[in-house]
Design an enzyme around this catalytic site. Structure first.
Site, mmCIF file in Angstrom:
data_model
loop_
_atom_site.group_PDB
_atom_site.id
_atom_site.type_symbol
_atom_site.label_atom_id
_atom_site.label_comp_id
_atom_site.label_asym_id
_atom_site.label_seq_id
_atom_site.Cartn_x
_atom_site.Cartn_y
_atom_site.Cartn_z
ATOM 1 N N GLY A 65 67.309 62.808 47.230
ATOM 2 C CA GLY A 65 68.392 62.761 46.401
ATOM 3 C C GLY A 65 68.769 64.317 46.049
ATOM 4 N N THR A 84 72.703 65.207 46.838
ATOM 5 C CA THR A 84 73.985 65.015 46.638
ATOM 6 C C THR A 84 74.567 64.246 45.561
ATOM 7 O OG1 THR A 84 74.352 65.125 48.959
ATOM 8 C CG2 THR A 84 76.339 64.403 47.775
ATOM 9 N N GLU A 132 65.218 69.056 58.283
ATOM 10 C CA GLU A 132 66.269 67.903 58.406
ATOM 11 C C GLU A 132 67.314 68.101 59.285
ATOM 12 O OE1 GLU A 132 69.041 67.267 55.179
ATOM 13 O OE2 GLU A 132 68.873 65.185 55.207
#
Ligand SMILES: Cc1cc2nc3c(=O)[nH]c(=O)nc-3n(C[C@H](O)[C@H](O)[C@H](O)COP(=O)(O)OP(=O)(O)OC[C@H]3O[C@@H](n4cnc5c(N)ncnc54)[C@H](O)[C@@H]3O)c2cc1C
Length: 386
Positions: free
Chosen positions: A122, A124, A244
């Site tokens: 988490g 954004t 990522e």
């Protein structure tokens, strides 16, 4: 077909063998009902692929980001979508590199055994978007707990994960010397949190991707769940973001090869005006161009992986790999759709599904413009633009 296919042939074949059990029709049906590929992710977990990066001392095979990226590439190349499960790989990087021994002992063996899922991160927020340094979700220490208030948006796989890596401010922006200071990373146990300070509101979207808005109202997190040192979290998250970006570059490369394979086979076969479509240069050239771009992106992806695994700085390469791969897969997607003509729009060909899926990577997890701004500032030394 790709020039790098001779890297990790055994690993590729093992993942391909598993993926063959989940053909196009499986992912098409799940896409149509906006479901989650439970059986596929379960099979990947049981086979140990999602625990690839867990070291042997915690029950995993101790592979690097390079091998993890090959696993993700092969899923997308087979026609599937690793977006349902790639979170585990990059979140692992944050825990592995910056978690305490106690945290690793607590979580990693259970993740390796497939008993715990670490699929969510988490970062954004709705009001600040790409301007991550201005996030407003705040965690305030009260005794042996932190109390979290705020909001996140587009947080993926929360409903198919047990744990979430959360970035929150622990010191208000106004009180820090550098904007990147004062943020901390927490492990949130979603099984305790949902319904007890955390509300999850799913967002219906263009891709079949489970993602949600999160509302934190006095969510309590044990203080022992802070990863690393309080206030240094942005640095830890950047490591996770590099992993990522590199993994998603590999997924785009998998998509790119899928589109090129499909369209090449189609235009060899389909005859219009008395000859195969693929005999026309107007058809050949966009496909050849996309292939060249996928191949070039693949080299940058392996460079980013090598640097990450060697603990070398890899921000520039991870960003550039993601940029090149997302662009190449999008070019390949356009050529594939275009030369399927009307059939590209028919669900049974899977082109429109993969087209939607690969389009996401121009925007998430980092948008193309943010990568260009990063390279301009951090690689070329141009003045910061925002
Ligand atoms: C399906 C999906 C899944 C996601 N999953 C996650 C997740 O699991 N966890 C998570 O934390 N986030 C997740 N995200 C969020 C994603 O990372 C953001 O959407 C992305 O970073 C862009 O932020 P934004 O949507 O707020 O766009 P904005 O920041 O509002 O930007 C909108 C557009 O304007 C451009 N732009 C903004 N500022 C500038 C500038 N100064 N110069 C030039 N162009 C600019 C951007 O590049 C972008 O194209 C997900 C998003 C989607 C769509």
């Amino acid at each position: 077909m790709g020039a790098q296919d001779d890297r990790y042939p055994d690993l590729r074949e093992a993942v391909r063998a598993l993926c063959r059990e989940y053909p196009d029709a499986y992912f098409r049906a799940i896409d149509e009902r906006r479901g989650y590929p439970e059986e596929f992710v379960g099979a990947l977990t049981r086979a140990g692929w999602l625990a690839a990066m867990i070291p042997a001392e915690y029950g995993g095979p101790g592979l690097g980001l390079t091998e993890a990226s090959v696993i993700m590439e092969e899923i997308n190349r087979s026609g599937g979508n690793a977006g349902a499960c790639h979170g585990q790989m990059y979140n692992m990087g944050t825990l592995l590199r910056h978690g305490s021994d106690a945290q690793k002992r607590r979580y990693l063996p259970a993740i390796a055994a497939g008993e715990l899922r670490l699929q969510s991160m988490g970062v954004t927020e709705p009001t600040t978007g790409s301007d991550t340094l201005k996030i407003r979700t705040i965690a305030v220490r009260k005794g042996d707990r932190y109390v979290v208030n705020g909001q996140k948006v587009w947080i993926s796989r929360v409903l198919h994960s047990d744990l979430m890596i959360l970035l929150a401010r622990t010191t208000p922006l106004a009180d820090v010397a550098r904007k990147s200071d004062g943020m901390s990373v927490f492990i949130v146990d979603l099984r305790d949190a949902i319904g007890h300070g955390l509300t999850v509101q799913p967002i219906a979207n263009m891709v079949n991707h489970e993602t949600a808005e999160l509302f934190f109202e006095n969510l309590e997190i044990p203080a022992e769940n802070v990863i690393g040192t309080e206030g240094q979290g942005f640095r830890y998250i950047l490591d996770g973001l590099n992993a990522e970006r590199t993994l998603i570059a590999a997924e785009c490369i998998g998509d790119g090869y899928w589109f090129i394979d499909r369209v090449t086979a189609y235009v060899k076969d389909r005859e219009v005006f008395g000859r195969p479509l693929g005999q026309n240069q107007g058809v050949q050239f966009p496909i050849a161009e996309a292939h060249i771009e996928v191949e070039a992106a693949n080299l940058m992806r392996f460079d980013a992986c090598r640097r990450f695994d060697a603990n070398e700085p890899c921000g520039a390469q991870a960003n550039m790999a993601k940029y090149l791969a997302a662009k190449a897969s999008w070019e390949a997607a356009n050529a594939c759709l275009q030369f399927h003509g009307g059939y590209g729009f028919a669900r049974e060909y899977d082109v429109e599904r993969k087209f939607r899926e690969t389009r996401l990577y121009q925007v998430a997890p980092v948008s193309t413009n943010m990568i260009l701004a990063y390279v301009a500032e951090h690689v070329l030394g141009l003045p910061r633009s925002f």
